[in-house]
Design a protein around this motif. Structure first.
Motif, short mmCIF file in Angstrom:
data_model
loop_
_atom_site.label_atom_id
_atom_site.label_comp_id
_atom_site.label_asym_id
_atom_site.label_seq_id
_atom_site.Cartn_x
_atom_site.Cartn_y
_atom_site.Cartn_z
N ARG A 1 -23.98 -84.10 92.92
CA ARG A 1 -22.97 -84.88 92.44
C ARG A 1 -23.30 -85.39 91.03
N ASP A 2 -23.88 -84.47 90.53
CA ASP A 2 -24.63 -84.50 88.93
C ASP A 2 -23.45 -84.22 88.03
N ILE A 3 -23.69 -84.38 86.60
CA ILE A 3 -22.48 -83.86 85.88
C ILE A 3 -22.00 -82.34 86.25
N THR A 4 -20.87 -82.24 85.96
CA THR A 4 -20.36 -80.95 86.43
C THR A 4 -20.86 -79.53 85.76
N GLU A 5 -21.04 -79.66 84.43
CA GLU A 5 -21.91 -78.67 83.65
C GLU A 5 -22.93 -78.27 83.81
N ILE A 6 -23.98 -79.43 84.26
CA ILE A 6 -25.20 -79.24 84.78
C ILE A 6 -25.21 -78.51 86.03
N VAL A 7 -24.56 -79.09 87.04
CA VAL A 7 -24.39 -78.54 88.51
C VAL A 7 -24.14 -76.97 88.05
N SER A 8 -23.10 -76.71 87.32
CA SER A 8 -22.89 -75.23 87.31
C SER A 8 -23.98 -74.26 86.72
N VAL A 9 -24.47 -74.90 85.72
CA VAL A 9 -25.78 -73.98 85.20
C VAL A 9 -26.86 -73.88 86.15
N CYS A 10 -27.25 -75.07 86.51
CA CYS A 10 -28.32 -75.22 87.68
C CYS A 10 -28.13 -74.15 88.90
N SER A 11 -27.03 -74.50 89.33
CA SER A 11 -26.71 -73.60 90.69
C SER A 11 -26.84 -72.33 90.37
N SER A 12 -26.23 -71.89 89.34
CA SER A 12 -26.31 -70.33 88.96
C SER A 12 -27.74 -69.98 88.77
N TYR A 13 -28.45 -70.79 88.42
CA TYR A 13 -30.06 -70.15 88.35
C TYR A 13 -30.69 -69.96 89.68
N LYS A 14 -29.97 -71.14 90.52
CA LYS A 14 -30.68 -71.01 91.90
C LYS A 14 -30.26 -69.82 92.65
N GLY A 15 -29.18 -69.34 92.37
CA GLY A 15 -28.64 -68.08 93.19
C GLY A 15 -29.54 -66.96 92.50
N LYS A 16 -30.19 -66.91 91.24
CA LYS A 16 -30.96 -65.96 90.92
C LYS A 16 -32.31 -65.91 91.29
N ALA A 17 -32.76 -67.02 91.48
CA ALA A 17 -34.17 -67.56 91.65
C ALA A 17 -35.14 -66.71 92.70
N LYS A 18 -35.92 -66.23 92.54
CA LYS A 18 -37.07 -65.66 93.47
C LYS A 18 -38.38 -66.42 93.35
N LYS A 19 -38.71 -66.43 91.97
CA LYS A 19 -40.04 -67.08 91.53
C LYS A 19 -39.86 -68.80 91.28
N ALA A 20 -38.91 -68.80 90.58
CA ALA A 20 -38.55 -70.34 90.09
C ALA A 20 -38.47 -71.20 91.23
#
Length: 223
Positions: A172-191
């Protein structure tokens, strides 16, 4: 555990900090507040980090808390100076919330954890209005729009799926933060990227699940 105040000396300036030192430590941690915050707001998180074996520094960025400097683009220098100072205690992890999270993730710390990191260079008008209305009064500003200028001038985080850079954000974070962070989560294998269910931007650093997630990440880094 020893707890004291200390001013970290930079080139012509000082960074106020509260230092928590356990009887034995395996490295150093720097805890960084967000825009309009202070080191005192992050002492709960700082204590939990010190408790598991880190010499921990909660610092005030320029323009915030006891730091008398005006808030400007050189705010990142406060963290860089703190990191250089802390290297004598071992490897250094920077843990920051919001604006502090962005600066942590783009720093030269050995490891970094961004909690609800403000990774966007531009936020919506509604978000910026809320930020300036609720937080500007707590910052020593050169001008009312200083935060907009600083956000554009700070280093941009370049996601490279790096194990040494971790992100924690709220569902329930700030909309822009959720958008960016969730996009990274979808790409992450090591992070290490973790979403905290139901967490808001304003309360994520006070939640037990966040403390436990930070501890988990630090144990991964310093195993």
């Amino acid at each position: 555990m020893d707890i004291k105040r200390e001013n970290i000396k930079g080139n012509g300036f000082e960074i106020p900090s509260i230092v928590l030192t356990p009887s034995e430590f395996k490295g150093a941690a720097i805890i960084i507040h967000g825009y309009g915050g202070s080191k005192e707001e992050e002492l709960g998180l700082a204590y939990r980090v010190a408790e598991i074996g880190f010499k921990t520094f909660a610092i005030d960025f320029r323009g915030h808390g006891e730091n008398t400097l005006v808030f400007d683009k050189n705010v990142a220098m406060d963290l860089k100076t703190s990191i250089e100072y802390c290297k004598k205690f071992g490897k250094v992890v920077a843990i920051g919330h919001s604006l502090g999270g962005r600066i942590a993730l783009t720093s030269n710390a050995d490891y970094a954890v961004g909690i609800s990191p403000a990774l966007n260079t531009v936020f919506s008008e509604a978000t910026m209005k809320l930020l300036t209305t609720m937080r500007n009064y707590r910052v020593n500003l050169a001008s009312e729009d200083s935060i907009k200028k600083v956000m554009k001038e700070l280093s941009v985080f370049d996601f490279k799926d790096d194990f040494n850079r971790a992100i924690i954000y709220g569902s329930r974070d700030i909309t822009e933060i959720v958008s960016v962070c969730s996009s990274y989560k979808g790409k992450a294998k090591k992070a290490l990227i973790n979403e905290i269910d139901n967490a808001l931007h304003s309360d994520i650093c006070t939640l037990e699940v966040t403390f436990n997630t930070v501890v988990y990440i630090l144990n991964k880094y310093f195993q």
